[in-house]
Design a protein around this motif. Structure first.
Motif, PDB file in Angstrom:
ATOM      1  N   PRO A  93       0.825  -1.208   0.000  1.00  0.00           N
ATOM      2  CA  PRO A  93       0.000   0.000   0.000  1.00  0.00           C
ATOM      3  C   PRO A  93       0.862   1.262   0.000  1.00  0.00           C
ATOM      4  O   PRO A  93       1.905   1.317   0.657  1.00  0.00           O
TER       5      PRO A  93
ATOM      6  N   ARG B  73       0.717   5.810  -0.306  1.00  0.00           N
ATOM      7  CA  ARG B  73      -0.023   7.068  -0.377  1.00  0.00           C
ATOM      8  C   ARG B  73       0.184   7.624  -1.776  1.00  0.00           C
ATOM      9  O   ARG B  73       1.240   7.458  -2.366  1.00  0.00           O
ATOM     10  N   GLN B  74      -0.813   8.286  -2.313  1.00  0.00           N
ATOM     11  CA  GLN B  74      -0.739   8.759  -3.696  1.00  0.00           C
ATOM     12  C   GLN B  74      -0.270  10.205  -3.822  1.00  0.00           C
ATOM     13  O   GLN B  74       0.172  10.616  -4.895  1.00  0.00           O
TER      14      GLN B  74
ATOM     15  N   TYR C 111      -3.251   5.010   2.869  1.00  0.00           N
ATOM     16  CA  TYR C 111      -2.458   4.118   2.028  1.00  0.00           C
ATOM     17  C   TYR C 111      -3.437   3.273   1.222  1.00  0.00           C
ATOM     18  O   TYR C 111      -4.281   2.584   1.799  1.00  0.00           O
ATOM     19  N   ASP C 112      -3.327   3.311  -0.092  1.00  0.00           N
ATOM     20  CA  ASP C 112      -4.264   2.585  -0.937  1.00  0.00           C
ATOM     21  C   ASP C 112      -3.957   1.097  -0.953  1.00  0.00           C
ATOM     22  O   ASP C 112      -2.828   0.679  -1.203  1.00  0.00           O
TER      23      ASP C 112
ATOM     24  N   GLU D  60      -4.760  -2.619  -2.646  1.00  0.00           N
ATOM     25  CA  GLU D  60      -5.156  -3.196  -3.923  1.00  0.00           C
ATOM     26  C   GLU D  60      -5.658  -4.626  -3.727  1.00  0.00           C
ATOM     27  O   GLU D  60      -5.250  -5.304  -2.785  1.00  0.00           O
TER      28      GLU D  60
ATOM     29  N   ARG E 245     -12.352   4.300  -0.352  1.00  0.00           N
ATOM     30  CA  ARG E 245     -11.726   5.295  -1.212  1.00  0.00           C
ATOM     31  C   ARG E 245     -12.877   6.131  -1.762  1.00  0.00           C
ATOM     32  O   ARG E 245     -13.972   5.633  -1.979  1.00  0.00           O
TER      33      ARG E 245
ATOM     34  N   ARG F 112      -7.253  -0.548  -6.839  1.00  0.00           N
ATOM     35  CA  ARG F 112      -7.322   0.012  -5.486  1.00  0.00           C
ATOM     36  C   ARG F 112      -8.759  -0.084  -4.978  1.00  0.00           C
ATOM     37  O   ARG F 112      -9.682   0.394  -5.624  1.00  0.00           O
TER      38      ARG F 112
ATOM     39  N   GLN G 271      -8.653   2.276   1.486  1.00  0.00           N
ATOM     40  CA  GLN G 271      -7.457   2.941   1.989  1.00  0.00           C
ATOM     41  C   GLN G 271      -7.339   2.713   3.485  1.00  0.00           C
ATOM     42  O   GLN G 271      -8.342   2.533   4.172  1.00  0.00           O
TER      43      GLN G 271
END
Length: 179
Positions: A20, A22-23, A30-31, A33, A97, A148, A151
């Motif tokens: 995970p 952060r974008q 933290y994303d 998947e 998200r 994703r 989060q």
């Protein structure tokens, strides 16, 4: 000494999963998947609509209709292949998200998921984090590996002054403290 972070569970060691992230610089979450392709069925295709129709027009559901309607609202568990380590007084909070409900019609059914510090490396599932999802859209949603889906935000937590310390250790994985 490592304070908090993510690792890939051994089952997915060779599956090219991403930890995970952060974008953006100011992102709190933290994303996470999906570890595999996964279908999240629409609640409307599994008996919920029929149960609502019967309730409206008949006023009473048969046992099979109750079960089918209730089953339609049961969330699915999407594997992430990720486990999280943190300090004993911290928690990882999983949340939607913003694009999940808006673009995909996917939501965490209780709004949040709580990952306790003692979930890490538990014997039942090595601490793998699963994301509970419900699809309230009209059609099944096909989650692709690497998409994703939630989060996570690390947070400290507080305890009550006069609390008697729990004596139990975690004995299992997901939902293990339910009675």
């Amino acid at each position: 000494m490592k304070k908090r972070g993510f690792e890939i569970v051994s089952k997915y060691a060779n599956e090219n999963l991403s930890l995970p992230q952060r974008q953006t610089k100011q992102a709190a979450g933290y994303d996470f998947e999906a570890a595999v392709d996964f279908v999240v069925p629409s609640i409307w295709k599994q008996g919920l609509f029929k149960a609502l129709h019967v309730l409206k027009h008949v006023g009473k559901l048969e046992e099979a209709e109750k079960k089918a309607g209730d089953q339609a609202l049961k969330p699915v568990l999407v594997p992430t292949g990720i486990k999280a380590y943190m300090q004993p007084d911290e928690v990882l909070v999983l949340v939607n998200r913003s694009s999940g409900p808006l673009k995909r019609r996917l939501i965490l059914p209780n709004g949040v998921g709580i990952i306790d510090a003692d979930y890490y490396d538990n014997p039942a599932n090595e601490g793998e984090i699963f994301v509970q999802l419900i699809n309230y859209g009209l059609f099944d949603y096909h989650v692709k590996k690497g998409e994703r889906i939630a989060q996570g935000i690390f947070m400290p937590y507080l305890t009550a002054d006069d609390e008697s310390m729990p004596k139990n250790d975690r004995a299992g994985g997901f939902g293990s403290t339910q009675k």
